[in-house]
Design a protein around this motif. Structure first.
Motif, PDB file in Angstrom:
ATOM      1  N   ARG A   1       0.845  -1.211   0.000  1.00 38.71           N
ATOM      2  CA  ARG A   1       0.000   0.000   0.000  1.00 38.71           C
ATOM      3  C   ARG A   1       0.870   1.246   0.000  1.00 38.71           C
ATOM      4  N   ARG A   2       1.891   1.251   0.848  1.00 34.05           N
ATOM      5  CA  ARG A   2       2.781   2.407   0.926  1.00 34.05           C
ATOM      6  C   ARG A   2       3.544   2.608  -0.381  1.00 34.05           C
ATOM      7  N   MET A   3       3.945   1.516  -1.027  1.00 32.04           N
ATOM      8  CA  MET A   3       4.641   1.617  -2.319  1.00 32.04           C
ATOM      9  C   MET A   3       3.759   2.306  -3.355  1.00 32.04           C
ATOM     10  N   MET A   4       2.489   1.926  -3.406  1.00 32.73           N
ATOM     11  CA  MET A   4       1.574   2.500  -4.392  1.00 32.73           C
ATOM     12  C   MET A   4       1.330   3.985  -4.142  1.00 32.73           C
ATOM     13  N   GLU A   5       1.468   4.418  -2.899  1.00 28.34           N
ATOM     14  CA  GLU A   5       1.244   5.818  -2.546  1.00 28.34           C
ATOM     15  C   GLU A   5       2.512   6.666  -2.610  1.00 28.34           C
ATOM     16  N   ASP A   6       3.665   6.036  -2.694  1.00 27.78           N
ATOM     17  CA  ASP A   6       4.941   6.750  -2.630  1.00 27.78           C
ATOM     18  C   ASP A   6       5.217   7.480  -3.948  1.00 27.78           C
ATOM     19  N   PRO A   7       5.422   8.797  -3.901  1.00 25.90           N
ATOM     20  CA  PRO A   7       5.674   9.555  -5.133  1.00 25.90           C
ATOM     21  C   PRO A   7       6.955   9.128  -5.851  1.00 25.90           C
ATOM     22  N   ARG A   8       7.875   8.486  -5.136  1.00 24.98           N
ATOM     23  CA  ARG A   8       9.101   8.011  -5.784  1.00 24.98           C
ATOM     24  C   ARG A   8       8.814   6.873  -6.756  1.00 24.98           C
ATOM     25  N   MET A   9       7.643   6.234  -6.616  1.00 28.25           N
ATOM     26  CA  MET A   9       7.271   5.145  -7.524  1.00 28.25           C
ATOM     27  C   MET A   9       6.337   5.607  -8.637  1.00 28.25           C
ATOM     28  N   ASP A  10       5.996   6.878  -8.660  1.00 28.19           N
ATOM     29  CA  ASP A  10       5.171   7.425  -9.736  1.00 28.19           C
ATOM     30  C   ASP A  10       5.907   7.225 -11.055  1.00 28.19           C
ATOM     31  N   PRO A  11       5.256   6.623 -12.054  1.00 28.94           N
ATOM     32  CA  PRO A  11       5.930   6.393 -13.337  1.00 28.94           C
ATOM     33  C   PRO A  11       6.517   7.663 -13.963  1.00 28.94           C
ATOM     34  N   ALA A  12       5.979   8.822 -13.619  1.00 30.20           N
ATOM     35  CA  ALA A  12       6.549  10.074 -14.129  1.00 30.20           C
ATOM     36  C   ALA A  12       7.929  10.331 -13.523  1.00 30.20           C
ATOM     37  N   ASN A  13       8.150   9.842 -12.299  1.00 27.43           N
ATOM     38  CA  ASN A  13       9.434  10.030 -11.619  1.00 27.43           C
ATOM     39  C   ASN A  13      10.381   8.849 -11.813  1.00 27.43           C
ATOM     40  N   ASN A  14       9.817   7.663 -11.974  1.00 29.57           N
ATOM     41  CA  ASN A  14      10.619   6.439 -12.063  1.00 29.57           C
ATOM     42  C   ASN A  14       9.961   5.500 -13.083  1.00 29.57           C
ATOM     43  N   PRO A  15      10.076   5.838 -14.385  1.00 29.30           N
ATOM     44  CA  PRO A  15       9.394   5.013 -15.389  1.00 29.30           C
ATOM     45  C   PRO A  15       9.953   3.594 -15.455  1.00 29.30           C
ATOM     46  N   MET A  16       9.042   2.639 -15.645  1.00 32.50           N
ATOM     47  CA  MET A  16       9.460   1.244 -15.770  1.00 32.50           C
ATOM     48  C   MET A  16      10.113   1.044 -17.144  1.00 32.50           C
ATOM     49  N   PRO A  17      11.291   0.434 -17.195  1.00 30.26           N
ATOM     50  CA  PRO A  17      11.969   0.208 -18.469  1.00 30.26           C
ATOM     51  C   PRO A  17      11.525  -1.096 -19.149  1.00 30.26           C
ATOM     52  N   PHE A  18      10.254  -1.449 -18.973  1.00 35.13           N
ATOM     53  CA  PHE A  18       9.686  -2.656 -19.558  1.00 35.13           C
ATOM     54  C   PHE A  18       8.173  -2.490 -19.594  1.00 35.13           C
ATOM     55  N   ASP A  19       7.499  -3.389 -20.270  1.00 37.50           N
ATOM     56  CA  ASP A  19       6.045  -3.347 -20.396  1.00 37.50           C
ATOM     57  C   ASP A  19       5.400  -3.975 -19.165  1.00 37.50           C
ATOM     58  N   GLY A  20       4.882  -3.146 -18.290  1.00 36.22           N
ATOM     59  CA  GLY A  20       4.275  -3.625 -17.055  1.00 36.22           C
ATOM     60  C   GLY A  20       3.035  -4.480 -17.264  1.00 36.22           C
ATOM     61  N   LYS A  21       2.414  -4.397 -18.442  1.00 35.19           N
ATOM     62  CA  LYS A  21       1.223  -5.201 -18.720  1.00 35.19           C
ATOM     63  C   LYS A  21       1.563  -6.677 -18.882  1.00 35.19           C
ATOM     64  N   ARG A  22       2.841  -6.984 -19.109  1.00 34.52           N
ATOM     65  CA  ARG A  22       3.243  -8.380 -19.304  1.00 34.52           C
ATOM     66  C   ARG A  22       3.953  -8.956 -18.083  1.00 34.52           C
ATOM     67  N   VAL A  23       3.888  -8.280 -16.961  1.00 34.76           N
ATOM     68  CA  VAL A  23       4.484  -8.809 -15.732  1.00 34.76           C
ATOM     69  C   VAL A  23       3.523  -9.830 -15.124  1.00 34.76           C
ATOM     70  N   VAL A  24       4.066 -10.952 -14.713  1.00 36.75           N
ATOM     71  CA  VAL A  24       3.304 -11.974 -14.008  1.00 36.75           C
ATOM     72  C   VAL A  24       3.736 -11.897 -12.547  1.00 36.75           C
ATOM     73  N   TYR A  25       2.798 -11.816 -11.629  1.00 31.85           N
ATOM     74  CA  TYR A  25       3.167 -11.694 -10.222  1.00 31.85           C
ATOM     75  C   TYR A  25       2.136 -12.351  -9.327  1.00 31.85           C
ATOM     76  N   GLY A  26       2.530 -12.587  -8.101  1.00 32.47           N
ATOM     77  CA  GLY A  26       1.610 -13.138  -7.122  1.00 32.47           C
ATOM     78  C   GLY A  26       2.270 -13.248  -5.765  1.00 32.47           C
ATOM     79  N   GLY A  27       1.444 -13.414  -4.741  1.00 35.30           N
ATOM     80  CA  GLY A  27       1.913 -13.597  -3.375  1.00 35.30           C
ATOM     81  C   GLY A  27       1.824 -15.057  -2.979  1.00 35.30           C
ATOM     82  N   PHE A  28       2.799 -15.501  -2.210  1.00 34.05           N
ATOM     83  CA  PHE A  28       2.920 -16.924  -1.878  1.00 34.05           C
ATOM     84  C   PHE A  28       3.226 -17.146  -0.404  1.00 34.05           C
ATOM     85  N   LEU A  29       2.601 -18.164   0.152  1.00 33.35           N
ATOM     86  CA  LEU A  29       2.922 -18.626   1.499  1.00 33.35           C
ATOM     87  C   LEU A  29       3.942 -19.757   1.375  1.00 33.35           C
TER      88      LEU A  29
END
Length: 119
Positions: A84-112
């Motif tokens: 939650r904090r990452m999503m709110e952090d202005p340092r992660m705003d794509p305008a400030n820190n653009p992703m150098p890859f296509d984020g639509k093709r990222v596969v992710y998930g949380g695991f126990l």
């Protein structure tokens, strides 16, 4: 028990240095927000399979490398708050820190974790 976020991405080979710079900033924030460790791995020996593989999972092109990453958190509660904090952090705003890859093709998930051996 810890909690792990896992990621697969396709990154243009030409963007490797940009990816590492982006990851250094983002990964430092994950640590700031409670992660125990973050690991970023650049594809080295990733074969093409007959039915499925890392390349297909992220629709990687011939000029792209696969990236396999994970974040280890002390628990899911810390992970949820940290994300939650990452999503709110202005340092992660794509305008400030653009992703150098296509984020639509990222596969992710949380695991126990169910088994951990070694150090």
């Amino acid at each position: 028990m810890s909690y792990v976020d896992g990621f697969l991405a396709a990154v243009p080979q030409a963007n490797k240095d940009r990816f590492i710079a982006h990851a250094k900033l983002a990964d430092a924030l994950f640590i700031e927000y409670g992660a125990l460790r973050v690991t970023e791995c650049w594809a080295d020996d990733v074969p093409h399979g007959q039915l499925t593989d890392f390349h297909r999972a992220v629709q990687a092109g011939a000029d792209e490398a696969g990236v396999f990453s994970w974040i280890e958190w002390p628990d899911k509660e810390t992970r949820d708050a940290g994300m939650r904090r990452m999503m709110e952090d202005p340092r992660m705003d794509p305008a400030n820190n653009p992703m150098p890859f296509d984020g639509k093709r990222v596969v992710y998930g949380g695991f126990l974790p169910v088994l951990h051996m070694g150090q």
